[in-house]
Design a protein around this motif. Structure first.
Motif, PDB file in Angstrom:
ATOM      1  N   ASP A  17      15.233  48.404  15.953  1.00 10.69           N
ATOM      2  CA  ASP A  17      16.109  49.311  16.700  1.00 10.69           C
ATOM      3  C   ASP A  17      17.373  48.554  17.106  1.00 10.69           C
ATOM      4  O   ASP A  17      17.412  47.322  17.115  1.00 10.69           O
ATOM      5  N   MET A  18      18.411  49.291  17.464  1.00 11.19           N
ATOM      6  CA  MET A  18      19.658  48.661  17.908  1.00 11.19           C
ATOM      7  C   MET A  18      19.775  48.675  19.429  1.00 11.19           C
ATOM      8  O   MET A  18      19.392  47.720  20.071  1.00 11.19           O
ATOM      9  N   ALA A  19      20.304  49.731  20.037  1.00 12.44           N
ATOM     10  CA  ALA A  19      20.573  49.729  21.482  1.00 12.44           C
ATOM     11  C   ALA A  19      19.306  49.466  22.288  1.00 12.44           C
ATOM     12  O   ALA A  19      18.308  50.173  22.160  1.00 12.44           O
ATOM     13  N   ASP A  25      23.638  47.391  25.775  1.00 17.06           N
ATOM     14  CA  ASP A  25      24.764  48.300  26.031  1.00 17.06           C
ATOM     15  C   ASP A  25      24.966  48.614  27.508  1.00 17.06           C
ATOM     16  O   ASP A  25      25.840  49.398  27.873  1.00 17.06           O
ATOM     17  N   SER A  63      16.652  60.795  18.205  1.00 17.60           N
ATOM     18  CA  SER A  63      17.934  61.248  17.684  1.00 17.60           C
ATOM     19  C   SER A  63      18.658  62.030  18.767  1.00 17.60           C
ATOM     20  O   SER A  63      18.097  62.940  19.376  1.00 17.60           O
ATOM     21  N   THR A 121      18.111  50.208  12.694  1.00 14.05           N
ATOM     22  CA  THR A 121      18.044  51.665  12.808  1.00 14.05           C
ATOM     23  C   THR A 121      18.516  52.107  14.190  1.00 14.05           C
ATOM     24  O   THR A 121      18.518  51.342  15.148  1.00 14.05           O
ATOM     25  N   THR A 122      18.895  53.383  14.277  1.00 16.47           N
ATOM     26  CA  THR A 122      19.400  53.929  15.532  1.00 16.47           C
ATOM     27  C   THR A 122      19.145  55.424  15.609  1.00 16.47           C
ATOM     28  O   THR A 122      18.915  56.073  14.580  1.00 16.47           O
ATOM     29  N   PHE A 124      21.608  57.123  17.075  1.00 13.96           N
ATOM     30  CA  PHE A 124      22.992  57.584  17.118  1.00 13.96           C
ATOM     31  C   PHE A 124      23.420  58.131  15.755  1.00 13.96           C
ATOM     32  O   PHE A 124      22.776  57.896  14.738  1.00 13.96           O
ATOM     33  N   GLN A 129      27.011  54.256  15.020  1.00 14.42           N
ATOM     34  CA  GLN A 129      26.345  53.059  14.515  1.00 14.42           C
ATOM     35  C   GLN A 129      27.346  52.110  13.859  1.00 14.42           C
ATOM     36  O   GLN A 129      27.331  50.899  14.109  1.00 14.42           O
ATOM     37  N   THR A 145      21.356  49.554   7.069  1.00 16.37           N
ATOM     38  CA  THR A 145      21.402  50.199   8.382  1.00 16.37           C
ATOM     39  C   THR A 145      21.151  51.689   8.179  1.00 16.37           C
ATOM     40  O   THR A 145      21.665  52.289   7.242  1.00 16.37           O
ATOM     41  N   CYS A 147      20.615  55.686  10.146  1.00 12.79           N
ATOM     42  CA  CYS A 147      20.659  56.614  11.260  1.00 12.79           C
ATOM     43  C   CYS A 147      19.859  57.851  10.861  1.00 12.79           C
ATOM     44  O   CYS A 147      19.468  57.986   9.702  1.00 12.79           O
ATOM     45  N   ASP A 187      10.165  54.415  19.735  1.00  9.45           N
ATOM     46  CA  ASP A 187      10.125  53.377  18.714  1.00  9.45           C
ATOM     47  C   ASP A 187       8.676  53.049  18.359  1.00  9.45           C
ATOM     48  O   ASP A 187       8.330  52.865  17.181  1.00  9.45           O
TER      49      ASP A 187
END
Length: 240
Positions: A17-19, A25, A63, A121-122, A124, A129, A145, A147, A187
């Motif tokens: 995951d990203m954020a 953030d 999402s 992955t995200t 967003f 992204q 990457t 989304c 997640d």
């Protein structure tokens, strides 16, 4: 399960995951939500705003368009809210309001150096992204990457992002060779539903250890920086 791929099969694909997991953030999701809600006439400080914010917090990792569909009902209002959210979040990113989670880049590089394929992955939209990747200088850091739009519009808690990562990279012969790491319950659900052998929760984001374990985390780490060592060694911790 195919006996060729036991519980502790060597991991060849890592889906991150990203954020909140690799990207810090500082609560920008909530700030951007406030802008989106205001665009639809929800008054900050009102009971309606508080109720919606609670839902956003509970569904971190999902999402964002799906979140707004739940909150605002019809598709037109949901898309207006989502567009406002993405615009606000993008402005915050452009303003230098994000940074890597300490050790995240080094962890990704260590995973790559060990021969593992890494996918970011995200929840967003792609435009957001890409803005995050550009701001961090991470465009070429991961093999791929993704989304929700890349996985047929279904983000977490569905398994689609993880399975899309496997299908596109062909980096694993079985879902047992996949590890997933993230900071939210969604997640964890996504990783478990995809059949990943390692579904690691990290404590740098939205949800605490109890929530991550309740959603099926096989391991809970202080941060993603601990993931390379986990994948190199024995992995006995696994909830029932």
């Amino acid at each position: 399960m195919n006996s060729d791929y036991p519980e502790d099969a060597p991991v060849s694909l890592v889906v991150l995951d990203m954020a909140g997991t690799t990207v810090a953030d500082g609560g920008l999701v909530e700030q951007a939500f406030g802008a989106a809600a205001g665009r639809l006439g929800v008054v900050p400080g009102s009971a309606e705003h508080a109720e919606q914010l609670a839902y956003v917090r509970a569904t971190m990792g999902e999402s964002k368009i799906s979140v707004f569909r739940h909150l605002y009902g019809d598709e037109q209002r949901a898309r207006r809210a989502n567009a406002a959210f993405e615009e606000a979040y993008g402005e915050l990113v452009d303003g230098g309001r994000i940074a890597p989670v300490p050790g995240a880049r080094e962890a990704i590089e260590a995973l790559r150096d060990a021969g593992r394929t890494v996918v970011l992955t995200t929840g967003f939209a792609r435009v957001t992204q890409d803005a995050i990747l550009a701001a961090l200088g991470w465009r070429d850091l991961a093999a791929l990457t993704l989304c929700p739009a890349d996985a047929g519009e279904r983000g977490r808690p569905y398994p689609d992002l993880v399975l899309t990562a496997l299908l596109r990279t062909r980096a694993a012969d079985s879902v047992r060779q996949v590890a997933v790491a993230g900071d939210t319950s969604y997640d964890m659900l996504s990783g478990r539903r995809a059949g990943a052998s390692v579904v690691a929760g990290v404590l740098t984001g939205a949800h605490d250890e109890a929530a991550l374990r309740a959603a099926g985390a096989t391991h809970v780490l202080g941060s993603v920086a601990e993931l390379p060592a986990l994948l190199e060694g024995p992995r006995p911790e696994r909830p029932s």
